[in-house]
Scaffold this active site. Sequence first.
Site, mmCIF file in Angstrom:
data_model
loop_
_atom_site.group_PDB
_atom_site.id
_atom_site.type_symbol
_atom_site.label_atom_id
_atom_site.label_comp_id
_atom_site.label_asym_id
_atom_site.label_seq_id
_atom_site.Cartn_x
_atom_site.Cartn_y
_atom_site.Cartn_z
ATOM 1 N N GLU A 15 50.075 -34.224 -28.717
ATOM 2 C CA GLU A 15 49.178 -34.353 -27.576
ATOM 3 C C GLU A 15 49.768 -33.649 -26.356
ATOM 4 O O GLU A 15 50.996 -33.584 -26.206
ATOM 5 C CB GLU A 15 48.942 -35.836 -27.265
ATOM 6 N N HIS A 68 43.115 -39.809 -25.909
ATOM 7 C CA HIS A 68 43.968 -40.996 -26.027
ATOM 8 C C HIS A 68 43.601 -42.027 -24.956
ATOM 9 O O HIS A 68 44.451 -42.515 -24.207
ATOM 10 C CB HIS A 68 45.436 -40.608 -25.914
#
Length: 408
Positions: A268, A291
Site C-alpha cells: 500500500e 484501507h
Amino acid sequence: MTHSLDKNKIRFLLLEGVHDNALKVLKDAGYTNIEYLSHALDKDELIEKIADAHFVGIRSRTQLTREVLQHAKKLVAIGCFCIGTNQVDLDAARELGIPVFNAPYSNTRSVAELVLAETIMLYRGIPEKNAVVHRGGWGKSATNSHEVRGKTIGIVGYGSIGSQLSVLAENLGMKVIYHDVVTKLPLGNATQVASLDELLANADVVSLHVPDVPSTRYMMKAEQFIKMKEGSYFINAARGTCVEIDDLAAAIESGKILGAAVDVFPKEPKSAEEEFVSPLRKYDNVILTPHIGGSTQEAQANIGLEVAEKFVKYSDQGDTVTAVNFPHVTIPFKDGSHRLLHIHQNVPGVLSQVNSLFADAGINILAQNLMTEEDVGYLMMDIDSDYSDTALEVLRGIEATIRVRVLY
C-alpha cells in the site's frame, strides 16, 4: 524514597492524527506532556522523536522496527490506534520490555457495515454502472442485477467482525455460512462449515475476516478462486497478505468472479502522494478503497478512548491484561503499599531469587503476580511502603533484569 516519574514528566508522542478522545483521556488522568502530530514520521525523524518518549501512539503508517525501537531507551509502552499491529516489531518490543496495546474491537461495526454495503453494490452491478454513467453512458439494464435476499454469504473468520457481519447479513435475509479454524458458537441461524473448500463451493459471496498469521498468508490464490461458484463475488477487508492479487485479477478477467471489493493490499502507498499500483485498477466491476474499513468518525473516537485508557491503566497500575505481545498481569489496588514492576528474561529461578533476596532484606510482599510469555517474564509486586528503595536495589541487581519500575 524513589517514586515513579511525576505525571507531567511522562512524555507521550501521538502520531498520525489519532482521535482527540485520546488526548482527553490522558489529560483527564493527569498527563499533560503530550506531543501530538497529524502525520507519520520517516525513520530518521521517528528515531529523533522517540528517543525521549515514554509512550508512543501510532496508526498504520508508522513503522516501529527493531532498529527504531533500539533508539527508544525511555519507551514504556506502544499503542496502536487501530486493530492491526503489523507495523510494530512485536518480538523486539517484548525483548526490550515494551508492551504493545491495540483496539481490536472498536471498529468492528464500521468494517461490517462497509462489507455489507459492498455486497449490495456488487449484486446490483453498481460499480460498473457508476463507471459507465461517469463516462457519459447510460447502461440501464437488470442483467446481473440481483437482491441480496436469499443469497448465501460465506464468512471466512468468525471473530468480532465476521460475527457482526453475520448478524447484519441475516437481517437482510441472507443465508450465512462461515468457516473458522476453531469451533465457534453461531449467532442467529448462521452455520459453520467444516472447511474453506466447502464454504467456497456454496457461497454466492465470500468475505475474508482473518488475522495476518502464517496460515492465512495468500490463503486465497488461483486454486481457491477456481473452487468458488461461477459468477460469485469476493470481498477482502481483512489483510492484504491474504490474497494473491494477480490470481484474483485473473479470476475476474475470466468471468469466474463477477465482481470484487478490496480494501487492503499486499503493498500500500505510504502516503497520499504515492501512486497506488494494482492490476485491479482496470476493472469497473471491482470496488477499490484505500484501507478505510475501520475509518469512520465513530470508530476512530472509540479507538482513541480504548487505547488511551490502556495507556493510563499501564502507567498508573502496571496492568497489561490486553497487551498483544506481553504477559498479562494485574493486581487490585491496595492502600498502604508500593507497587514494583520487574520485567526480566524468562529464565528459571528468577521468582525464587526475588523472594529469597526480599526475605533476606526483611521485605514483606503483600501481593505478587508473575506471568511469562516466550522470552520475557513480567512480575508485579506490592510491598510494604517502608522498603521500596531496598527492593529496587535488589531487583536491579538480578542478572536477568530487563527493566524495573516503581509506580507508587
